[in-house]
Design a protein around this motif. Sequence first.
Motif, PDB file in Angstrom:
ATOM      1  N   LEU A 172      40.395  38.759  39.082  1.00  0.00           N
ATOM      2  CA  LEU A 172      39.794  38.517  37.992  1.00  0.00           C
ATOM      3  C   LEU A 172      40.813  37.751  37.026  1.00  0.00           C
ATOM      4  N   ARG A 173      41.993  37.506  37.236  1.00  0.00           N
ATOM      5  CA  ARG A 173      42.772  36.733  36.446  1.00  0.00           C
ATOM      6  C   ARG A 173      42.404  35.390  36.497  1.00  0.00           C
ATOM      7  N   ILE A 174      41.939  34.687  37.620  1.00  0.00           N
ATOM      8  CA  ILE A 174      41.349  33.476  37.632  1.00  0.00           C
ATOM      9  C   ILE A 174      40.804  33.122  36.419  1.00  0.00           C
ATOM     10  N   MET A 175      39.797  34.046  36.116  1.00  0.00           N
ATOM     11  CA  MET A 175      39.077  33.867  34.761  1.00  0.00           C
ATOM     12  C   MET A 175      40.036  34.120  33.391  1.00  0.00           C
ATOM     13  N   GLU A 176      41.086  34.385  33.666  1.00  0.00           N
ATOM     14  CA  GLU A 176      41.756  34.889  32.412  1.00  0.00           C
ATOM     15  C   GLU A 176      41.700  33.753  31.362  1.00  0.00           C
ATOM     16  N   GLY A 177      41.239  34.496  29.935  1.00  0.00           N
ATOM     17  CA  GLY A 177      41.241  33.574  28.923  1.00  0.00           C
ATOM     18  C   GLY A 177      39.830  32.936  28.625  1.00  0.00           C
ATOM     19  N   SER A 178      38.868  33.421  29.760  1.00  0.00           N
ATOM     20  CA  SER A 178      37.369  32.974  29.494  1.00  0.00           C
ATOM     21  C   SER A 178      36.663  33.869  28.670  1.00  0.00           C
ATOM     22  N   GLU A 179      35.687  33.212  28.246  1.00  0.00           N
ATOM     23  CA  GLU A 179      34.771  34.362  27.294  1.00  0.00           C
ATOM     24  C   GLU A 179      33.936  35.253  28.242  1.00  0.00           C
ATOM     25  N   GLN A 180      33.804  35.020  29.673  1.00  0.00           N
ATOM     26  CA  GLN A 180      33.222  35.778  30.630  1.00  0.00           C
ATOM     27  C   GLN A 180      33.976  37.198  30.499  1.00  0.00           C
ATOM     28  N   LEU A 181      35.488  37.066  30.715  1.00  0.00           N
ATOM     29  CA  LEU A 181      36.426  38.167  31.043  1.00  0.00           C
ATOM     30  C   LEU A 181      36.543  38.965  29.642  1.00  0.00           C
ATOM     31  N   ALA A 182      36.471  37.976  28.457  1.00  0.00           N
ATOM     32  CA  ALA A 182      36.954  38.541  27.260  1.00  0.00           C
ATOM     33  C   ALA A 182      35.715  39.553  26.773  1.00  0.00           C
ATOM     34  N   ALA A 183      34.605  39.394  27.333  1.00  0.00           N
ATOM     35  CA  ALA A 183      33.539  40.058  27.048  1.00  0.00           C
ATOM     36  C   ALA A 183      33.659  41.729  27.685  1.00  0.00           C
ATOM     37  N   HIS A 184      34.525  41.706  28.379  1.00  0.00           N
ATOM     38  CA  HIS A 184      35.012  43.357  28.835  1.00  0.00           C
ATOM     39  C   HIS A 184      36.466  43.403  28.812  1.00  0.00           C
ATOM     40  N   PRO A 185      36.718  44.289  27.437  1.00  0.00           N
ATOM     41  CA  PRO A 185      38.166  44.257  26.986  1.00  0.00           C
ATOM     42  C   PRO A 185      38.834  45.548  28.186  1.00  0.00           C
ATOM     43  N   THR A 186      37.916  46.350  28.738  1.00  0.00           N
ATOM     44  CA  THR A 186      38.796  47.150  29.862  1.00  0.00           C
ATOM     45  C   THR A 186      39.192  46.296  30.870  1.00  0.00           C
ATOM     46  N   LEU A 187      38.384  45.183  31.398  1.00  0.00           N
ATOM     47  CA  LEU A 187      38.994  44.466  32.365  1.00  0.00           C
ATOM     48  C   LEU A 187      39.841  43.424  31.930  1.00  0.00           C
ATOM     49  N   VAL A 188      40.100  43.171  30.929  1.00  0.00           N
ATOM     50  CA  VAL A 188      41.204  42.369  30.282  1.00  0.00           C
ATOM     51  C   VAL A 188      42.601  43.176  30.324  1.00  0.00           C
ATOM     52  N   ALA A 189      42.423  44.670  29.801  1.00  0.00           N
ATOM     53  CA  ALA A 189      43.409  45.309  29.881  1.00  0.00           C
ATOM     54  C   ALA A 189      43.972  45.784  31.171  1.00  0.00           C
ATOM     55  N   TYR A 190      42.826  45.907  32.169  1.00  0.00           N
ATOM     56  CA  TYR A 190      43.340  46.226  33.520  1.00  0.00           C
ATOM     57  C   TYR A 190      44.062  45.000  34.378  1.00  0.00           C
ATOM     58  N   VAL A 191      43.679  43.797  33.749  1.00  0.00           N
ATOM     59  CA  VAL A 191      44.310  42.497  34.239  1.00  0.00           C
ATOM     60  C   VAL A 191      45.775  42.483  33.798  1.00  0.00           C
ATOM     61  N   GLU A 192      45.885  43.157  32.595  1.00  0.00           N
ATOM     62  CA  GLU A 192      47.131  42.881  31.831  1.00  0.00           C
ATOM     63  C   GLU A 192      48.070  43.953  32.657  1.00  0.00           C
ATOM     64  N   ARG A 193      47.383  45.388  32.865  1.00  0.00           N
ATOM     65  CA  ARG A 193      48.358  46.333  33.577  1.00  0.00           C
ATOM     66  C   ARG A 193      48.831  45.780  34.978  1.00  0.00           C
ATOM     67  N   GLY A 194      47.904  45.227  35.628  1.00  0.00           N
ATOM     68  CA  GLY A 194      48.376  44.711  36.829  1.00  0.00           C
ATOM     69  C   GLY A 194      49.459  43.681  37.102  1.00  0.00           C
ATOM     70  N   THR A 195      49.049  42.750  35.824  1.00  0.00           N
ATOM     71  CA  THR A 195      50.134  41.781  35.927  1.00  0.00           C
ATOM     72  C   THR A 195      51.662  41.858  35.072  1.00  0.00           C
ATOM     73  N   ALA A 196      51.445  43.100  34.508  1.00  0.00           N
ATOM     74  CA  ALA A 196      52.795  43.547  33.960  1.00  0.00           C
ATOM     75  C   ALA A 196      53.649  44.186  35.026  1.00  0.00           C
ATOM     76  N   ARG A 197      53.322  44.317  36.341  1.00  0.00           N
ATOM     77  CA  ARG A 197      54.075  45.056  37.233  1.00  0.00           C
ATOM     78  C   ARG A 197      55.222  44.139  37.473  1.00  0.00           C
ATOM     79  N   PRO A 198      56.419  44.722  37.883  1.00  0.00           N
ATOM     80  CA  PRO A 198      57.816  43.611  37.998  1.00  0.00           C
ATOM     81  C   PRO A 198      57.585  42.915  39.441  1.00  0.00           C
ATOM     82  N   ALA A 199      56.949  43.460  40.408  1.00  0.00           N
ATOM     83  CA  ALA A 199      56.490  42.563  41.623  1.00  0.00           C
ATOM     84  C   ALA A 199      55.566  41.527  41.407  1.00  0.00           C
TER      85      ALA A 199
END
Length: 229
Positions: A172-199
């Motif tokens: 999903l983060r391949i489309m980060e910043g795109s209108e397609q992903l931004a149309a789904h705030p729950t997916l934006v938040a989901y990607v943000e949770r995943g990429t917040a992981r220290p690993a």
Amino acid sequence: MTRPVITAFDWVPSFAQGQVRDLRVRWILEEAGQPYDVHYLSQGAQKRSDHRARQPFGQVPTYQDGDLTLFESGAIVLHLAERHGVLLPTDPAGKARATEWLFAALNTVEPPIMDHAVATLFERDEPWSKPRLPAIDARIAERFGEVAARLGDREWYDGAFSIGDLMMVAVLRIMEGSEQLAAHPTLVAYVERGTARPAFHRALAAQLAGFTGKPPAGYAEWAAKGDCA
């Protein structure tokens, strides 16, 4: 004791930095706390016979650990999760569902995203690319709507963060910043949770630090045609 070795590129265009699929392998290795080494390839070297012996399609990443050599990021991530006992439920049903989401990310969600990349970047000058975009965008919108509907208000797709989430976030983060992903705030938040992981942060920093090579001949002219960097 030797450390596993992955292959990665020593240079990619700026739009691809942080997206090359060795990142997914680095991420699971970081989640497992497993040190690794990297064999860097210059652009073009992935097509040589020595690398094709590891990866028959001339791509990255590959993973080598002793006598075992693997290619395909999904297969490598699944193997490492099983080997190190990370990001997989211990019960068979939970493990199967986590694996299901890994395959869903790769086989169902990623293909139209990669079609978009081909049409807008790699084959952008071809006469067929622009006419294809509306259909590609419609497929992406459909898939994003479906994965958003299934995620709902969950934190992750099935219980704790798993290899299924790792791969879905990576796709999903391949489309980060795109209108397609931004149309789904729950997916934006989901990607943000995943990429917040220290690993993830460690894996991304390691990949970015490895881009020390030079572009291949002819790249500057190609990039100038489409204003790519």
